[in-house]
Design an enzyme around this catalytic site. Structure first.
Site, PDB file in Angstrom:
ATOM      1  N   HIS A 111      37.447  45.800  42.500  1.00  0.00           N
ATOM      2  CA  HIS A 111      36.253  45.710  43.337  1.00  0.00           C
ATOM      3  C   HIS A 111      35.038  46.095  42.490  1.00  0.00           C
ATOM      4  O   HIS A 111      35.098  47.073  41.746  1.00  0.00           O
ATOM      5  CB  HIS A 111      36.403  46.665  44.539  1.00  0.00           C
ATOM      6  CG  HIS A 111      35.276  46.574  45.503  1.00  0.00           C
ATOM      7  ND1 HIS A 111      35.185  45.554  46.432  1.00  0.00           N
ATOM      8  CD2 HIS A 111      34.168  47.334  45.668  1.00  0.00           C
ATOM      9  CE1 HIS A 111      34.069  45.715  47.139  1.00  0.00           C
ATOM     10  NE2 HIS A 111      33.436  46.790  46.693  1.00  0.00           N
ATOM     11  N   ASP A 148      45.904  47.627  50.922  1.00  0.00           N
ATOM     12  CA  ASP A 148      46.651  47.772  52.178  1.00  0.00           C
ATOM     13  C   ASP A 148      45.979  46.884  53.222  1.00  0.00           C
ATOM     14  O   ASP A 148      45.167  46.026  52.864  1.00  0.00           O
ATOM     15  CB  ASP A 148      46.777  49.254  52.591  1.00  0.00           C
ATOM     16  CG  ASP A 148      45.422  49.902  52.835  1.00  0.00           C
ATOM     17  OD1 ASP A 148      44.426  49.170  53.016  1.00  0.00           O
ATOM     18  OD2 ASP A 148      45.352  51.147  52.840  1.00  0.00           O
TER      19      ASP A 148
HETATM   20  C1  GAR Z   1      34.671  40.297  40.259  1.00  0.00           C
HETATM   21  O1  GAR Z   1      33.422  40.893  40.032  1.00  0.00           O
HETATM   22  C2  GAR Z   1      35.468  41.102  41.271  1.00  0.00           C
HETATM   23  O2  GAR Z   1      35.266  42.485  41.171  1.00  0.00           O
HETATM   24  C3  GAR Z   1      34.903  40.580  42.564  1.00  0.00           C
HETATM   25  O3  GAR Z   1      34.775  39.193  42.363  1.00  0.00           O
HETATM   26  C4  GAR Z   1      34.523  38.954  40.976  1.00  0.00           C
HETATM   27  C5  GAR Z   1      35.550  37.949  40.489  1.00  0.00           C
HETATM   28  O4  GAR Z   1      35.266  37.531  39.197  1.00  0.00           O
HETATM   29  N1  GAR Z   1      35.785  40.898  43.664  1.00  0.00           N
HETATM   30  C6  GAR Z   1      35.346  41.284  44.858  1.00  0.00           C
HETATM   31  O5  GAR Z   1      34.171  41.329  45.160  1.00  0.00           O
HETATM   32  C7  GAR Z   1      36.456  41.640  45.834  1.00  0.00           C
HETATM   33  N2  GAR Z   1      35.902  42.334  46.981  1.00  0.00           N
HETATM   34  P1  GAR Z   1      36.337  36.706  38.364  1.00  0.00           P
HETATM   35  O6  GAR Z   1      36.829  35.570  39.252  1.00  0.00           O
HETATM   36  O7  GAR Z   1      35.556  36.192  37.184  1.00  0.00           O
HETATM   37  O8  GAR Z   1      37.446  37.647  37.984  1.00  0.00           O
END
Ligand code: GAR
Length: 200
Positions: A111, A148
């Site tokens: 996250h 979870d």
């Molecule tokens: C990342 O920044 C991840 O932390 C976020 O989406 C992006 C995916 O990047 N996830 C969330 O916000 C989950 N709540 P990626 O597809 O390049 O790994």
């Protein structure tokens, strides 16, 4: 613990997944990328998987209209590839109860903020960074945690902190956080592989 066989769930770019794969290829992470599943047929994550020779599947509500069928299809695919740990990597769907029960304490997420702050439903991608900037935070970062049934709620396994600068935009902050995500996720997985983090 047996060698980690990672099943990735990704919706878009998959840069976190790629960082984990690269870490495995460099010999820094002792794990096997076993399968990649995306709900989005156009996800670059699927293309990355094909380039790396990792089995790649598009599994979505288009083929499986009920949540139960979708959950079952994802679980069967993970089992078929002998997955023993599931990594959400920018997966924008809620994981179903069958997958969560079968892989209890074995589903991880990354996250882009310092949980428990700035988590919960609707808090993903740029919305997280927007909220951090609007709150006037001096620091942000990223968190790897267990998944979870409640969004962004499970046990925190690792975090990295970055500064927030007064002239930051969503884009500059997102980039600074993402660089740390790419380090944190493989590091946490290697701690699990070495038994330094115990998941049960
Ligand atoms: C990342 O920044 C991840 O932390 C976020 O989406 C992006 C995916 O990047 N996830 C969330 O916000 C989950 N709540 P990626 O597809 O390049 O790994």
């Amino acid at each position: 613990m047996e060698k980690l066989r990672i099943g990735f769930l990704a919706s878009h770019n998959g840069s976190n997944m790629q960082a984990i794969i690269d870490s495995i290829k460099r010999g820094e992470l002792d794990a096997i990328p076993a399968v990649v599943i995306s709900n989005n047929s156009n996800a670059f994550a699927l293309e990355r998987a094909r380039r790396e020779g990792i089995p790649a599947y598009h599994i979505s509500s288009k083929q499986y209209p009920t949540e139960e069928e979708l959950d079952k299809a994802i679980l069967e695919t993970l089992i078929k590839h002998n997955v023993n740990i599931v990594c959400l990597a920018g997966y924008m769907k809620k994981v179903g109860p069958k997958v969560l029960n079968y892989f209890k304490n074995r589903v991880l997420n990354i996250h882009p903020a310092l949980l428990p702050k700035f988590g919960g439903k609707g808090m993903f991608g740029k919305f997280v960074h927007e909220a951090v900037l609007n709150a006037g935070e001096k620091e942000s970062g990223c968190t790897v945690h267990l998944v979870d049934e409640i969004y962004d709620h499970g046990r925190i396994l690792g975090q990295k902190i970055v500064p927030v600068y007064p002239d930051d935009t969503v884009e500059t902050l997102a980039q600074r956080v993402l660089e740390q995500e790419h380090k944190l996720y493989p590091e946490v997985l290697q701690k699990i592989a070495k038994g330094e983090i115990v998941l049960d």
